[in-house]
Design an enzyme around this catalytic site. Structure first.
Site, mmCIF file in Angstrom:
data_model
loop_
_atom_site.group_PDB
_atom_site.id
_atom_site.type_symbol
_atom_site.label_atom_id
_atom_site.label_comp_id
_atom_site.label_asym_id
_atom_site.label_seq_id
_atom_site.Cartn_x
_atom_site.Cartn_y
_atom_site.Cartn_z
ATOM 1 N N LYS A 174 -1.766 30.469 -44.245
ATOM 2 C CA LYS A 174 -0.829 29.463 -44.750
ATOM 3 C C LYS A 174 -1.392 28.651 -45.901
ATOM 4 C CE LYS A 174 2.090 28.570 -40.732
ATOM 5 N NZ LYS A 174 2.655 27.488 -39.909
ATOM 6 N N LYS A 188 11.748 33.248 -40.006
ATOM 7 C CA LYS A 188 12.431 32.346 -40.920
ATOM 8 C C LYS A 188 12.070 32.609 -42.377
ATOM 9 C CE LYS A 188 8.883 28.845 -40.253
ATOM 10 N NZ LYS A 188 7.960 29.312 -39.260
ATOM 11 N N LYS A 230 8.135 41.227 -39.114
ATOM 12 C CA LYS A 230 8.760 40.546 -37.995
ATOM 13 C C LYS A 230 9.990 39.761 -38.453
ATOM 14 C CE LYS A 230 6.874 37.356 -35.020
ATOM 15 N NZ LYS A 230 5.823 36.610 -34.321
#
Ligand code: TRP
Length: 332
Positions: free
Chosen positions: A113, A198, A195
């Site tokens: 991230k 969002k 996957k």
């Protein structure tokens, strides 16, 4: 009875991946464990891209409502919002003084991230796993049902708990991660190698729990497959068809092999329509229950207030014990 704790971030409208990957197993855990489920809004504010105040607030309520709609039962389980308890943030501070800079810097999710964001990444993002350790350890949870991607975070929680106990005395129970079966991993309909999440590139690839039947049907109709027109399960060679088979298996409770036998020789069009129909059937009662709850927001707020109170009954004494163990002078 063993105690289970899990949390989910209010960062996006709930989708089929949340439902089949987490919620379904949480709902059934309620039958044989004491369950505590948390909407982790303090975690959600660690990523600036997702942090819009009004959206965060509505998504927090939406996520709690969704969890109730799928069958989290407040008469058996505790459902609460993380920020309603100051204990989580406070325990994080105690753990900050036990956790090492080096081990946090190496956390795979932090590395991912923070990549390319240089010095601008928040200290909150760095500290994210320590807050997660506090979530879990405050409740003496025995088991933490999470996706594989959370494995390192649970190990860190164990390490922090163990180090704390070793240094200050036995306060915390060491938790273990439990992972849902592999079939519960729902992939994006437009890019079945990633996957469903969002951060997907297009809305078409994500089936929302609250999508109306027409939308669900359209999304499955345009799901990416392949050109060899054979229905068989092979994640490597046929990720799209395999994903559809797994979704169908998960929503119907049938085995993949059984479904392959049934649909062998049929066209993709027919097969996709069957998957869509089964998903619609699965989602319809959830959507109905969601609408009922959403019509009565006072009811959800009351359930969350009750959940916070029950959560505090466990977390507050644990925190007090930890503060005492560390040597903080407790107020009179
Ligand atoms: N980090 C978890 C995730 O992204 C969410 C989470 C926060 C969590 N606190 C937790 C999960 C405690 C389990 C237990 O999925």
């Amino acid at each position: 009875m063993r105690r289970v704790f899990s949390g989910m971030q209010p960062s996006g409208e709930p989708h089929l991946g949340n439902l089949l990957g987490a919620w379904v197993s949480w709902v059934s855990l309620q039958d044989d464990a004491e369950c505590i489920f948390c909407v982790v809004d303090l975690h959600a504010i660690t990523s600036p891209a997702e942090h819009d105040p009004a959206t965060l607030r509505s998504r927090t309520l939406q996520l709690a409502t969704g969890m109730l709609a799928v069958g989290i039962d407040p008469s058996r389980s505790t459902l609460f919002v993380q920020s309603h308890l100051h204990e989580h943030a406070e325990c994080t501070w105690l753990f900050n003084c036990v956790a090492g800079f080096g081990e946090l810097r190496k956390m795979p999710q932090f590395r991912e991230k923070s990549e390319g964001r240089g010095e601008s990444v928040s200290a909150g993002l760095f500290d994210y796993p320590v807050l997660q350790a506090a979530d879990i350890l405050l409740y003496h949870a025995d088991e933490v049902p999470v996706g594989e991607d959370q494995r390192h975070h649970i190990e860190l929680a164990r390490d922090i708990g163990q180090r704390f106990n070793h240094r200050f005395g036995e306060v915390f129970t060491l938790p273990k991660a439990v992972h849902p079966p592999a079939g519960a991993r729902v992939m994006d309909l437009q890019d079945p190698t990633v996957k469903m999440s969002k951060s997907a590139s297009s809305e078409k690839g994500i089936v929302r729990v609250l999508d109306d039947p027409d939308r669900v049907v359209k999304k499955f109709r345009s799901a990416v497959t392949d050109s060899d027109a054979v229905i068989r399960h092979d994640r490597e060679a046929k990720p799209g068809v395999s994903n559809l088979l797994e979704i169908l298996a998960a929503v119907t409770g049938r085995g993949v092999d059984d479904l392959v036998d049934e649909y062998a020789g049929q066209g993709y069009g027919t097969f996709k329509a069957a998957v869509a129909e089964a998903v619609v059937e699965r989602l319809t009662p959830i959507r109905r229950r969601y609408d009922e709850l959403a019509d009565d927001p006072g009811e959800v707020t009351r359930i969350l207030a009750d959940g916070a109170q029950r959560a505090r009954a466990i977390a507050a004494p644990t925190l007090r014990e930890a503060k005492e163990a560390v040597g903080l002078l407790l107020p009179a």
